[in-house]
Scaffold this motif. Structure first.
Motif, PDB file in Angstrom:
ATOM      1  N   SER A  77       0.872  -1.172   0.000  1.00  0.00           N
ATOM      2  CA  SER A  77       0.000   0.000   0.000  1.00  0.00           C
ATOM      3  C   SER A  77       0.908   1.220   0.000  1.00  0.00           C
ATOM      4  O   SER A  77       2.112   1.114   0.231  1.00  0.00           O
ATOM      5  N   LEU A  78       0.319   2.393  -0.248  1.00  0.00           N
ATOM      6  CA  LEU A  78       1.134   3.597  -0.319  1.00  0.00           C
ATOM      7  C   LEU A  78       1.818   3.873   1.015  1.00  0.00           C
ATOM      8  O   LEU A  78       3.003   4.203   1.060  1.00  0.00           O
ATOM      9  N   VAL A  79       1.082   3.730   2.106  1.00  0.00           N
ATOM     10  CA  VAL A  79       1.673   3.986   3.423  1.00  0.00           C
ATOM     11  C   VAL A  79       2.774   2.977   3.718  1.00  0.00           C
ATOM     12  O   VAL A  79       3.829   3.328   4.257  1.00  0.00           O
ATOM     13  N   GLN A  80       2.542   1.698   3.356  1.00  0.00           N
ATOM     14  CA  GLN A  80       3.574   0.675   3.577  1.00  0.00           C
ATOM     15  C   GLN A  80       4.804   0.954   2.728  1.00  0.00           C
ATOM     16  O   GLN A  80       5.947   0.783   3.183  1.00  0.00           O
ATOM     17  N   ASP A  81       4.580   1.401   1.483  1.00  0.00           N
ATOM     18  CA  ASP A  81       5.721   1.757   0.635  1.00  0.00           C
ATOM     19  C   ASP A  81       6.496   2.930   1.228  1.00  0.00           C
ATOM     20  O   ASP A  81       7.731   2.969   1.184  1.00  0.00           O
ATOM     21  N   GLU A 106      21.219   3.578  -5.768  1.00  0.00           N
ATOM     22  CA  GLU A 106      20.841   3.935  -7.136  1.00  0.00           C
ATOM     23  C   GLU A 106      19.753   3.027  -7.702  1.00  0.00           C
ATOM     24  O   GLU A 106      18.818   3.501  -8.352  1.00  0.00           O
ATOM     25  N   LYS A 107      19.867   1.722  -7.463  1.00  0.00           N
ATOM     26  CA  LYS A 107      18.971   0.776  -8.120  1.00  0.00           C
ATOM     27  C   LYS A 107      17.692   0.497  -7.336  1.00  0.00           C
ATOM     28  O   LYS A 107      16.683   0.104  -7.934  1.00  0.00           O
ATOM     29  N   GLU A 108      17.733   0.692  -6.022  1.00  0.00           N
ATOM     30  CA  GLU A 108      16.565   0.329  -5.214  1.00  0.00           C
ATOM     31  C   GLU A 108      15.937   1.540  -4.517  1.00  0.00           C
ATOM     32  O   GLU A 108      14.725   1.769  -4.633  1.00  0.00           O
ATOM     33  N   TYR A 109      16.778   2.343  -3.833  1.00  0.00           N
ATOM     34  CA  TYR A 109      16.197   3.436  -3.043  1.00  0.00           C
ATOM     35  C   TYR A 109      15.636   4.551  -3.911  1.00  0.00           C
ATOM     36  O   TYR A 109      14.491   4.987  -3.714  1.00  0.00           O
ATOM     37  N   GLN A 110      16.415   5.068  -4.847  1.00  0.00           N
ATOM     38  CA  GLN A 110      15.959   6.217  -5.621  1.00  0.00           C
ATOM     39  C   GLN A 110      14.681   5.942  -6.419  1.00  0.00           C
ATOM     40  O   GLN A 110      13.766   6.777  -6.402  1.00  0.00           O
ATOM     41  N   PRO A 111      14.551   4.793  -7.124  1.00  0.00           N
ATOM     42  CA  PRO A 111      13.271   4.532  -7.806  1.00  0.00           C
ATOM     43  C   PRO A 111      12.097   4.451  -6.825  1.00  0.00           C
ATOM     44  O   PRO A 111      11.008   4.969  -7.109  1.00  0.00           O
ATOM     45  N   LEU A 112      12.334   3.802  -5.676  1.00  0.00           N
ATOM     46  CA  LEU A 112      11.263   3.693  -4.687  1.00  0.00           C
ATOM     47  C   LEU A 112      10.886   5.074  -4.154  1.00  0.00           C
ATOM     48  O   LEU A 112       9.702   5.389  -3.997  1.00  0.00           O
ATOM     49  N   HIS A 113      11.884   5.908  -3.897  1.00  0.00           N
ATOM     50  CA  HIS A 113      11.617   7.248  -3.362  1.00  0.00           C
ATOM     51  C   HIS A 113      10.824   8.089  -4.358  1.00  0.00           C
ATOM     52  O   HIS A 113       9.861   8.782  -3.992  1.00  0.00           O
ATOM     53  N   ARG A 114      11.205   8.032  -5.651  1.00  0.00           N
ATOM     54  CA  ARG A 114      10.479   8.812  -6.657  1.00  0.00           C
ATOM     55  C   ARG A 114       9.026   8.363  -6.746  1.00  0.00           C
ATOM     56  O   ARG A 114       8.110   9.200  -6.835  1.00  0.00           O
ATOM     57  N   HIS A 115       8.817   7.083  -6.682  1.00  0.00           N
ATOM     58  CA  HIS A 115       7.453   6.554  -6.774  1.00  0.00           C
ATOM     59  C   HIS A 115       6.619   6.971  -5.553  1.00  0.00           C
ATOM     60  O   HIS A 115       5.496   7.487  -5.706  1.00  0.00           O
ATOM     61  N   VAL A 116       7.160   6.770  -4.373  1.00  0.00           N
ATOM     62  CA  VAL A 116       6.408   7.075  -3.150  1.00  0.00           C
ATOM     63  C   VAL A 116       6.136   8.575  -3.045  1.00  0.00           C
ATOM     64  O   VAL A 116       5.022   9.000  -2.704  1.00  0.00           O
ATOM     65  N   ARG A 117       7.139   9.386  -3.351  1.00  0.00           N
ATOM     66  CA  ARG A 117       6.955  10.838  -3.266  1.00  0.00           C
ATOM     67  C   ARG A 117       5.854  11.303  -4.198  1.00  0.00           C
ATOM     68  O   ARG A 117       4.974  12.106  -3.818  1.00  0.00           O
ATOM     69  N   ALA A 118       5.875  10.825  -5.432  1.00  0.00           N
ATOM     70  CA  ALA A 118       4.863  11.237  -6.411  1.00  0.00           C
ATOM     71  C   ALA A 118       3.464  10.809  -5.978  1.00  0.00           C
ATOM     72  O   ALA A 118       2.498  11.576  -6.100  1.00  0.00           O
ATOM     73  N   GLN A 119       3.345   9.583  -5.461  1.00  0.00           N
ATOM     74  CA  GLN A 119       2.033   9.083  -5.051  1.00  0.00           C
ATOM     75  C   GLN A 119       1.507   9.841  -3.828  1.00  0.00           C
ATOM     76  O   GLN A 119       0.315  10.162  -3.748  1.00  0.00           O
ATOM     77  N   LEU A 120       2.382  10.109  -2.866  1.00  0.00           N
ATOM     78  CA  LEU A 120       1.952  10.866  -1.684  1.00  0.00           C
ATOM     79  C   LEU A 120       1.495  12.268  -2.084  1.00  0.00           C
ATOM     80  O   LEU A 120       0.471  12.772  -1.585  1.00  0.00           O
ATOM     81  N   LEU A 121       2.252  12.897  -2.961  1.00  0.00           N
ATOM     82  CA  LEU A 121       1.902  14.236  -3.419  1.00  0.00           C
ATOM     83  C   LEU A 121       0.553  14.236  -4.130  1.00  0.00           C
ATOM     84  O   LEU A 121      -0.316  15.086  -3.864  1.00  0.00           O
ATOM     85  N   LEU A 122       0.350  13.277  -5.011  1.00  0.00           N
ATOM     86  CA  LEU A 122      -0.911  13.180  -5.757  1.00  0.00           C
ATOM     87  C   LEU A 122      -2.084  12.902  -4.824  1.00  0.00           C
ATOM     88  O   LEU A 122      -3.143  13.545  -4.921  1.00  0.00           O
ATOM     89  N   ASN A 123      -1.907  11.957  -3.920  1.00  0.00           N
ATOM     90  CA  ASN A 123      -2.995  11.608  -3.008  1.00  0.00           C
ATOM     91  C   ASN A 123      -3.332  12.755  -2.057  1.00  0.00           C
ATOM     92  O   ASN A 123      -4.498  12.963  -1.711  1.00  0.00           O
ATOM     93  N   LEU A 124      -2.303  13.502  -1.608  1.00  0.00           N
ATOM     94  CA  LEU A 124      -2.567  14.633  -0.722  1.00  0.00           C
ATOM     95  C   LEU A 124      -3.375  15.703  -1.448  1.00  0.00           C
ATOM     96  O   LEU A 124      -4.342  16.241  -0.895  1.00  0.00           O
ATOM     97  N   ARG A 125      -3.005  16.004  -2.685  1.00  0.00           N
ATOM     98  CA  ARG A 125      -3.754  17.007  -3.448  1.00  0.00           C
ATOM     99  C   ARG A 125      -5.198  16.561  -3.666  1.00  0.00           C
ATOM    100  O   ARG A 125      -6.137  17.359  -3.517  1.00  0.00           O
ATOM    101  N   GLN A 126      -5.379  15.321  -4.012  1.00  0.00           N
ATOM    102  CA  GLN A 126      -6.741  14.820  -4.246  1.00  0.00           C
ATOM    103  C   GLN A 126      -7.566  14.838  -2.961  1.00  0.00           C
ATOM    104  O   GLN A 126      -8.756  15.186  -2.978  1.00  0.00           O
ATOM    105  N   SER A 127      -6.940  14.472  -1.859  1.00  0.00           N
ATOM    106  CA  SER A 127      -7.663  14.451  -0.573  1.00  0.00           C
ATOM    107  C   SER A 127      -8.073  15.862  -0.153  1.00  0.00           C
ATOM    108  O   SER A 127      -9.181  16.084   0.339  1.00  0.00           O
ATOM    109  N   LEU A 128      -7.168  16.826  -0.316  1.00  0.00           N
ATOM    110  CA  LEU A 128      -7.493  18.211   0.034  1.00  0.00           C
ATOM    111  C   LEU A 128      -8.617  18.748  -0.843  1.00  0.00           C
ATOM    112  O   LEU A 128      -9.500  19.476  -0.370  1.00  0.00           O
ATOM    113  N   ARG A 129      -8.587  18.386  -2.120  1.00  0.00           N
ATOM    114  CA  ARG A 129      -9.649  18.830  -3.024  1.00  0.00           C
ATOM    115  C   ARG A 129     -10.977  18.161  -2.673  1.00  0.00           C
ATOM    116  O   ARG A 129     -12.044  18.782  -2.738  1.00  0.00           O
ATOM    117  N   ARG A 130     -10.916  16.916  -2.266  1.00  0.00           N
ATOM    118  CA  ARG A 130     -12.147  16.169  -1.953  1.00  0.00           C
ATOM    119  C   ARG A 130     -12.860  16.737  -0.731  1.00  0.00           C
ATOM    120  O   ARG A 130     -14.099  16.803  -0.703  1.00  0.00           O
TER     121      ARG A 130
END
Length: 689
Positions: A77-81, A106-130
Motif C-alpha cells: 500500500s502507499l503507506v507501507q511503501d 541507485e537501483k533500489e532506493y531512488q526509484p522507490l523514493h520517486r514513486h512514493v513521493r509522487a504518489q503521496l503528493l498526488l494523493n494529498l492534493r486529491q484528498s485536500l480537493r475532496r
C-alpha cells in the motif's frame, strides 16, 4: 525458506569475518607492543585489518538489507511503501559508504523514493480537493483526523506525516551518499497545504471582477487581506493542523514555513495591487489616515503572528517586507511615529496636582509609550533605526518635561516670602514624590531591555534616568532643608544659638518641650516625615508597582532626615569650631530638642548616630569621667589631662576594637569612636576647670 537460508548464511559469514578481524587486531597489538615483525604474514597487518573491517561492514549491511526485505509487508500500500522507503533511507544513512551501498541507493532506493513521493503528493492534493480544504467542513474533518490519528490510514494527516518523514530522511541519505552537506529545503507538505489558500486569496483579491469589491477597492485592502488570511488559515483549521503535526513530529520548521508562507502571501497581494504607490493612498489628495491605518494593520498582524507560538526564529514580518525595505515609506513612517509619540505624551492634559497612585500621570503614559515602541521595534529585522528615531527622541522630551516640572516645584517652595503653610507643603511634597516615582518607573521600563541588543539605546537613556531620579531626590531634599527649614523656618538661627547654649555652663530649665525657636522647623520637619510615612501602596498591586510607589517616600524621608541630622551633628561635634566646649545643662537641652525632632521611627543611621551623640553628651560627670579614664588608659599609661586623639587608637587595630567594644557595652550602637573622643575632650575642660 530461501530468505531464511540467506540470512543464516550472511550471519555465519559475518561471524567468521568478525573472528578474523579480532584475531588480526590482537596480532597487530602484539606486534606493536614487541616492536617486531611477523615474517609469516605476506600482507601487512594494517592492510589486512582494513580489508577485514571493510568485509565486516559489507556483511553487516548485506545482513541488515536482507532482514529489511524480509520484514516488508506482503500486502503493498502507499503507506507501507512510504514506511519501507523511510526505513531503507535510515538503513543507508546508518552504514558507511561502500560499493554495495551505492548500488542499493541507485537501483533500489531512488526509484522507490520517486514513486512514493509522487504518489503521496498526488494523493494529498486529491484528498485536500475532496474535502474542499480550507473550508469549515474541511477543518472539522482535519480535527477529527487529529483526534483519532492513524499513520496507516489513507487520510490527509497520514499523507502529511509520511511526506515530512520521507523528505527529511531523503535529505539525510543524499548528504550521506554524495558527501555534500544537506541544505534544508521547503517542506513539500507545507507547500501543498498553502496552495489552496493561495488560490482562494488570488481569486478574491487579484482577479478583478465587478462582483467582488475586494478585487477592485484599494483603500481597505490591507485590512481585508489580513482578516481573510487570519480567518481562513490561522484562526483554527489549517494552522491548528500544522501546529499539531509539527509538534507530533518535532519538526519546528513546519510551523515556521507555514507562517512565512502566509506573511509572503499577504505581502504579495499588496505588492501586486501596488497599494503603497496608489494615488488614493499616497497621492496629494489622499487621506493621511489611510496610510497610517494600513501600517498599523501590518504591525498588528505581525504581533499576532508572534503570539501564535514560541519559535527559535520567526518569519519576516509584513512591516519589514512592505515598510522597512521601502526607503521612502520607512522615512515617512519613522517621522510619523516620532511625532505621534511626542504629541501623545504632551497633548494629554497632565496636572501638577498629586496623583492618588503616587506616580505622575505623564510618567505612566511615557511607560506605556515605551512599551509600545519596544514591541513595535521587535517586529523589524533591524530594530535600531526605529529605537533611535522614535524611542530616543521621546525619552529626551520626557527628560525635558521632568526637568521643567522640578523647576516649577522648586520655585513654588523657594518663591514664597513667608513660611509655607502645612497644606501647601503637603501638596508640594506629594507632587515631588509623584514626579520622583514617575521617573523611577520610567527608568525601570527603560532598563528592562538592558540585556537585549534591541534596547541598548533605551537602556543607555535608562541609566541617565536613574541619575536624574537621584538628582530629583537631592533637589527636593535640598530645597526643603536649605530654603524652607533652614531659612524660612529659621533652623539656621536655632543652630547658631545651639553652639552658644552648649558652650555656656548656665543652669537651664528642662521641661521636655522643644525650644521655642525650633517650633517652626519641627512643624515642617514632622509634616514631611508624616507625609512620607503615611504613603502606602494598594494591597492589590503587584510587588514591582508597590516598590515603585514606596520609592520616593522612603528616599525623600531618608535624604531629608540625613541632611537635618547632619546640621545638628556639625554643631555637636564642633565641625566649624563654633562649639569648643560642652556644658552638661546645655547638652541636656540639646538632647531634648534632638529627641523631640527625631524621636519618631523609622530613622536613618545618621539620625540614630545623632541621638547617640546627644545622649552621650548628657552623661553625669562621674560615669563620664570613668569613660574618659578607661579610654585614656588604653593609649596613655599614666593619667593625663591631655586630649585623646583618634589616631592613637586607629594605629592599633586591637586597641580600636577594644575601645569600640567599651562604647557599645554602654548601650551606644551608632556613635563612632571619634565622636566620643570629641565629646570627652570638650566636656573634660569644663570638669577639670
Amino acid at each position: 525458506q530461501e530468505e531464511a537460508s540467506t540470512m543464516t548464511y550472511l550471519q555465519e559469514e559475518l561471524e567468521k569475518a568478525s573472528r578474523k578481524l579480532e584475531q588480526t587486531e590482537r596480532k597487530l597489538q602484539v606486534i606493536e607492543n614487541t616492536g617486531g615483525e611477523d615474517k609469516d604474514i605476506a600482507v601487512p597487518p594494517r592492510t589486512r585489518l582494513k580489508e577485514l573491517n571493510e568485509n565486516v561492514e559489507a556483511l553487516e549491511f548485506a545482513r541488515d538489507l536482507s532482514q529489511a526485505h524480509q520484514e516488508e509487508a506482503r500486502e503493498s500500500s502507499l503507506v507501507q511503501d512510504a514506511r519501507q522507503c523511510v526505513a531503507l533511507a535510515q538503513l543507508l544513512t546508518r552504514h558507511p559508504k561502500q560499493d554495495l551501498l551505492y548500488h542499493v541507493f541507485e537501483k533500489e532506493y531512488q526509484p522507490l523514493h520517486r514513486h512514493v513521493r509522487a504518489q503521496l503528493l498526488l494523493n494529498l492534493r486529491q484528498s485536500l480537493r475532496r474535502i474542499n480544504y480550507p473550508s469549515n467542513e474541511a477543518n472539522n474533518i482535519l480535527q477529527e483526523e487529529m483526534d483519532n490519528i492513524s499513520e496507516d490510514s489513507a487520510t490527509v494527516s497520514s499523507y502529511v506525516i509520511w511526506m515530512t518523514r520521507l523528505q527529511i530522511e531523503n535529505e539525510k541519505v543524499q548528504a550521506h551518499v554524495t558527501g555534500v552537506p544537506s541544505v534544508s529545503s521547503k517542506l513539500e507538505c507545507v507547500v501543498e497545504l498553502c496552495r489552496p489558500i493561495v488560490e482562494r486569496v488570488t481569486f478574491h483579491f487579484l482577479q478583478p471582477s465587478e462582483e467582488r469589491i475586494s478585487s477592485t477597492r484599494i483603500d481597505r485592502l490591507p485590512e481585508w487581506v489580513i482578516n481573510y488570511v487570519r480567518e481562513n488559515a490561522l484562526e483554527g483549521g489549517p494552522w491548528d493542523f500544522v501546529a499539531e503535526i509539527s509538534s507530533m513530529l518535532q519538526v519546528e520548521a513546519m510551523m515556521y514555513q507555514f507562517l512565512n508562507e502566509m506573511c509572503l502571501l499577504a505581502s504579495y497581494v499588496m505588492v501586486q495591487r501596488k497599494f503603497f504607490r496608489d494615488e488614493k493612498i499616497v497621492g496629494p489628495q489622499s487621506i493621511p489616515t489611510l496610510l497610517s491605518g494600513a501600517v498599523e494593520q501590518l504591525l498588528t498582524f505581525d504581533a499576532y503572528i508572534r503570539d501564535l507560538v514560541v519559535l527559535d526564529a520567526y518569519p519576516q514580518s509584513l512591516s519589514q517586507i512592505l515598510v522597512a525595505e521601502d526607503d521612502e515609506l520607512w522615512s515617512w513612517f519613522l517621522t510619523s511615529e516620532r511625532e505621534w509619540a511626542v504629541s501623545t505624551l504632551f497633548d494629554t492634559p497632565v496636572s501638577l496636582d498629586a496623583s492618588p497612585r503616587r506616580i505622575s500621570a505623564r510618567a505612566e503614559l511615557f511607560s506605556a509609550l515605551i512599551h509600545s515602541i519596544q514591541s513595535k521595534a521587535a517586529l523589524f529585522a533591524t530594530s535600531e533605526p526605529y529605537i533611535a528615531e522614535v524611542g530616543v527622541p521621546l525619552c529626551q522630551s520626557f527628560l525635558g518635561a521632568v526637568h521643567e516640572s522640578s523647576t516649577e516645584l522648586r520655585a513654588l517652595l523657594a518663591g514664597q516670602r513667608k513660611l509655607i503653610t502645612t497644606e501647601d507643603l503637603e501638596k508640594n511634597l506629594e507632587t515631588w514624590m509623584d514626579l520622583i516615582n514617575g521617573t523611577h518607573m520610567a527608568a525601570i521600563r527603560l532598563n528592562q531591555g538592558a540585556n537585549h541588543k534591541v534596547d541598548h539605546d533605551l537602556a543607555r537613556v535608562g541609566r541617565s534616568m536613574d541619575r536624574l531620579r537621584d538628582a530629583l531626590v537631592d533637589e527636593c531634599a535640598t530645597t526643603l532643608v536649605e530654603t524652607v527649614i533652614m531659612e524660612k523656618a529659621k533652623l539656621a538661627s536655632y543652630l547658631m544659638r545651639c553652639s552658644y547654649m552648649l558652650s555656656v555652663n548656665e543652669p537651664t530649665e528642662s521641661n521636655n518641650e522643644l525650644s521655642p525657636d525650633l517650633q517652626d522647623s519641627s512643624t515642617v520637619f514632622s509634616t514631611v516625615l508624616r507625609i512620607c510615612t503615611d504613603v502606602s501602596s494598594p494591597q492589590d498591586q503587584d510587588n514591582e508597582l508597590q516598590s515603585i510607589i514606596l520609592f520616593a517616600p522612603m528616599a525623600v524621608r531618608s535624604n531629608i532626615t540625613d541632611r537635618v541630622a547632619d546640621k545638628f551633628l556639625e554643631v555637636a561635634l564642633n565641625a566649624h569650631g563654633m562649639t569648643p566646649d560642652i556644658s552638661l545643662s546645655g547638652a541636656k537641652c540639646f538632647y531634648g530638642d534632638a529627641v523631640g525632632l527625631f524621636g519618631a521611627p523609622p530613622l536613618s543611621p545618621l539620625a540614630m548616630r545623632l541621638l547617640d551623640v546627644a545622649k552621650f553628651m548628657t552623661i553625669d560627670p562621674k560615669p563620664f569621667q570613668e569613660m574618659k579614664m578607661a579610654l585614656s588608659g588604653l593609649v596613655q599609661p599614666l593619667p593625663s589631662s591631655e586630649p585623646l586623639h583618634f589616631e592613637s587608637f586607629s594605629q592599633d587595630g586591637t586597641l580600636l576594637d577594644e575601645a569600640v567594644s567599651m562604647i557599645r557595652a554602654k548601650g551606644y550602637s551608632w556613635i563612632r569612636l571619634e565622636d566620643v573622643l570629641s565629646i570627652l575632650n570638650r566636656r573634660n575642660m569644663i570638669i577639670t576647670a
